[in-house]
Design a protein around this motif. Structure first.
Motif, PDB file in Angstrom:
ATOM      1  N   LYS A   1       0.816  -1.209   0.000  1.00 50.72           N
ATOM      2  CA  LYS A   1       0.000   0.000   0.000  1.00 50.72           C
ATOM      3  C   LYS A   1       0.857   1.269   0.000  1.00 50.72           C
ATOM      4  O   LYS A   1       0.431   2.322  -0.474  1.00 50.72           O
ATOM      5  N   ALA A   2       2.087   1.158   0.498  1.00 46.54           N
ATOM      6  CA  ALA A   2       3.001   2.296   0.488  1.00 46.54           C
ATOM      7  C   ALA A   2       3.777   2.395  -0.823  1.00 46.54           C
ATOM      8  O   ALA A   2       4.528   3.352  -1.024  1.00 46.54           O
ATOM      9  N   GLY A   3       3.597   1.412  -1.720  1.00 51.18           N
ATOM     10  CA  GLY A   3       4.296   1.431  -2.994  1.00 51.18           C
ATOM     11  C   GLY A   3       5.770   1.106  -2.884  1.00 51.18           C
ATOM     12  O   GLY A   3       6.561   1.466  -3.753  1.00 51.18           O
ATOM     13  N   ARG A   4       6.160   0.390  -1.830  1.00 47.99           N
ATOM     14  CA  ARG A   4       7.579   0.124  -1.577  1.00 47.99           C
ATOM     15  C   ARG A   4       7.906  -1.358  -1.722  1.00 47.99           C
ATOM     16  O   ARG A   4       7.040  -2.220  -1.608  1.00 47.99           O
ATOM     17  N   PHE A   5       9.208  -1.619  -1.968  1.00 45.35           N
ATOM     18  CA  PHE A   5       9.601  -3.013  -2.170  1.00 45.35           C
ATOM     19  C   PHE A   5      11.059  -3.220  -1.766  1.00 45.35           C
ATOM     20  O   PHE A   5      11.911  -2.344  -1.942  1.00 45.35           O
ATOM     21  N   GLY A   6      11.341  -4.407  -1.241  1.00 45.04           N
ATOM     22  CA  GLY A   6      12.697  -4.867  -0.979  1.00 45.04           C
ATOM     23  C   GLY A   6      12.690  -6.378  -0.971  1.00 45.04           C
ATOM     24  O   GLY A   6      11.653  -7.006  -0.741  1.00 45.04           O
ATOM     25  N   TRP A   7      13.826  -6.981  -1.235  1.00 45.47           N
ATOM     26  CA  TRP A   7      13.891  -8.434  -1.217  1.00 45.47           C
ATOM     27  C   TRP A   7      13.742  -8.973   0.208  1.00 45.47           C
ATOM     28  O   TRP A   7      14.174  -8.321   1.171  1.00 45.47           O
ATOM     29  N   PRO A   8      13.162 -10.149   0.366  1.00 48.83           N
ATOM     30  CA  PRO A   8      13.037 -10.756   1.692  1.00 48.83           C
ATOM     31  C   PRO A   8      14.407 -10.982   2.331  1.00 48.83           C
ATOM     32  O   PRO A   8      15.424 -11.077   1.640  1.00 48.83           O
ATOM     33  N   ARG A   9      14.410 -11.105   3.666  1.00 45.51           N
ATOM     34  CA  ARG A   9      15.644 -11.345   4.408  1.00 45.51           C
ATOM     35  C   ARG A   9      15.510 -12.614   5.254  1.00 45.51           C
ATOM     36  O   ARG A   9      15.443 -12.547   6.485  1.00 45.51           O
TER      37      ARG A   9
END
Length: 511
Positions: free
Chosen positions: A139-147
């Motif tokens: 919903k914030a339009g953000r992304f990063g790979w899982p850790r």
């Protein structure tokens, strides 16, 4: 003594299903002595080509093939996907996200939802979405790979999938498969030849008279089901009483509106509309019941709710929910639409191809075509279709909408017995049972049941082991850790640019 191995595999039909199959076979079995993989398709026969949204299992398939993720992102114009947003499904004005990954933290050896339910009973107003890093980031339009290497981080609870151009994905996999030895033959099939005694398919004849012979035939011919349905006559198990939508209209449009890492499903008077943002365009479609809405009205409704200028003419589709009674009959295995169809509400179409391929690789036959492996394949395939069906029916049946004949029909559906059992157990105690390693996890069922108004009457007694103050403190801490982590993530566009997955400016003009 065992029979000789299969050496000639013929795939009938291209598109996403055909080229996924060809790519996987040459990758997994390509070193088998004498093996040939031939794919027959005709440019004159179009593919459905609207299955652009996936679920996290696609990552495993791409990794099996050894695909570089950023090359894949660029070639297929892909975006990331952290879940599906359901708008107006419970009631107009209500929305929620069915996220990938898990919710909160299990505590005291029991599942998180029991502490969430205890907190809600004590007045905690936060929604279940607030305890999912995937939902909040989406919903914030953000992304990063899982850790996964850092289990203390909320990012260890994240899963993701992709949204991509299905036509470009098929083209990408075609290049991969042909480079690895698969052979493509262009031509329209006019005849299917069978052995006079066994009924096994022996070859397909093309319009120009050429015959393509084989031992194992894989039917990826789409809704036609040329080999399994038309030739072998395997009947169709119809589930339209539970899933009454039987039509769709699809159209791409220019980019506009938010480009969140989400697929959006918006309820409409006789069905629902999908929105899938890619890097170069938005995929849109309206799935509806023709018994409740005519095709022109459905098309007009879709065109009135686009975020950008249409980029093509509407693509009209008709289908029935259900599956062939046997996905593998004699020496023919059907994958994709040739074996069955469940509407793309939860983005399972491409996954069903993938899981069918994995099942075929595990049960790959020799030339004796033993019934034991075939029966097991059919058992597992039908079970998977049935489990997905139940999850889809849940969305319709648990709506509060009473504003159209379609929604009144759906609300009053008697659920399949397997779904009824899940609803009764959750309503009684907040418990969710996942059987036979079914596709949708406990977290998926939790998300949709809670968000669509299924309220448990109680929860696990062990949740009382934490007093009210500590329960609320822990819930507040989880929400805060998720919000803080999301605030530090880059936007999806920034992530793609930084990691080499963004398409070049000139590619925005290439649909």
């Amino acid at each position: 003594m065992s029979a000789p191995p299969v050496s000639k595999i013929v795939i009938v039909g291209g598109g996403t299903a055909g080229w996924m199959t060809a790519a996987a076979i040459v990758r997994v079995l390509g070193a088998m002595p004498g093996l040939s993989v031939t794919l027959v398709e005709s440019e004159a026969i179009g593919t459905v080509g609207v299955g652009e949204a996936t679920i996290p299992q696609i990552i495993g398939f791409n990794r099996l093939l050894g695909l570089d993720e950023m090359t894949f992102m660029r070639e297929t114009r892909a975006t990331y996907k952290l879940g599906i947003e359901f708008v107006d499904w419970l009631r107009p004005g209500h929305s929620y996200v069915h996220p990938f990954g898990s919710f909160g933290l299990d505590m005291l050896g029991i599942e998180f939802q029991h502490f969430f339910l205890r907190g809600a009973q004590q007045g905690e107003a936060a929604r279940i979405d607030d305890y999912s890093i995937a939902a909040v980031a989406a919903k914030a339009g953000r992304f990063g790979w899982p850790r996964p290497d850092n289990p203390r981080s909320p990012m260890s609870k994240l899963s993701y999938a992709f949204q991509f151009d299905a036509g470009r994905y098929a083209k990408f996999l075609r290049g991969y498969a042909e480079a690895a030895g698969a052979v493509r033959i262009e031509g329209r099939i006019t005849e299917v030849r069978q052995d006079g005694e066994s009924g096994f398919v022996t070859g397909v004849v093309l319009e120009d008279g050429r015959e393509v012979a084989g031992e194992l035939f894989i039917d990826c011919s789409g809704f036609r089901s040329l080999l399994l349905g038309q030739t072998l006559g395997v009947p169709f198990t119809d589930w339209s009483k539970w899933l009454p939508c039987d039509s769709a209209v699809a159209i791409p449009c220019e980019l506009g509106g938010a480009n969140e890492p989400l697929t959006r499903s918006t309820a409409r008077p006789a069905g629902w509309q999908w929105r899938i943002p890619l890097q170069h365009r938005i995929g849109n479609g309206h799935v509806f019941s023709s018994a409740h809405l005519d095709r022109q009205a459905a098309t007009d409704l879709l065109l009135a709710n686009l975020d950008g200028k249409p980029l093509a003419q509407p693509n009209q589709l008709a289908f029935r929910a259900g599956h062939r009674a046997r996905a593998w009959d004699k020496n023919v295995v059907a994958l994709g639409l040739a074996g069955g169809f469940l509407e793309p509400l939860e983005s399972t179409s491409i996954h069903l191809v993938q899981s069918g391929i994995a099942r075929l690789m595990a049960l790959f036959p020799d030339t004796s075509f033993s019934a034991v492996e075939r029966d097991r394949f059919n058992l597992e395939t039908e079970r998977e279709y049935r489990n997905i069906r139940d999850f889809l029916v849940l969305h319709y049946r648990q709506s509060e909408r009473d504003d159209s004949e379609f929604w009144r029909y759906c609300r009053n559906l008697p659920p399949p017995d397997s779904l009824k059992e899940k609803l009764e157990l959750f309503t009684s105690s907040g418990r969710i049972i996942r059987e036979n390693n079914e596709l949708f996890t406990e977290d998926s069922w939790l998300s949709v049941m809670l968000s669509q108004g299924v309220t448990p009457q109680s929860y696990h007694p062990a949740a009382w082991m934490l007093d009210a103050a500590e329960t609320r403190q822990r819930l507040t801490h989880i929400r805060g850790a998720i919000a803080q982590t999301v605030a530090q993530l880059p936007s999806q566009a920034e992530f793609l640019r930084a990691n080499g997955g963004a398409i070049a400016a000139e590619d925005y003009l290439t649909a």
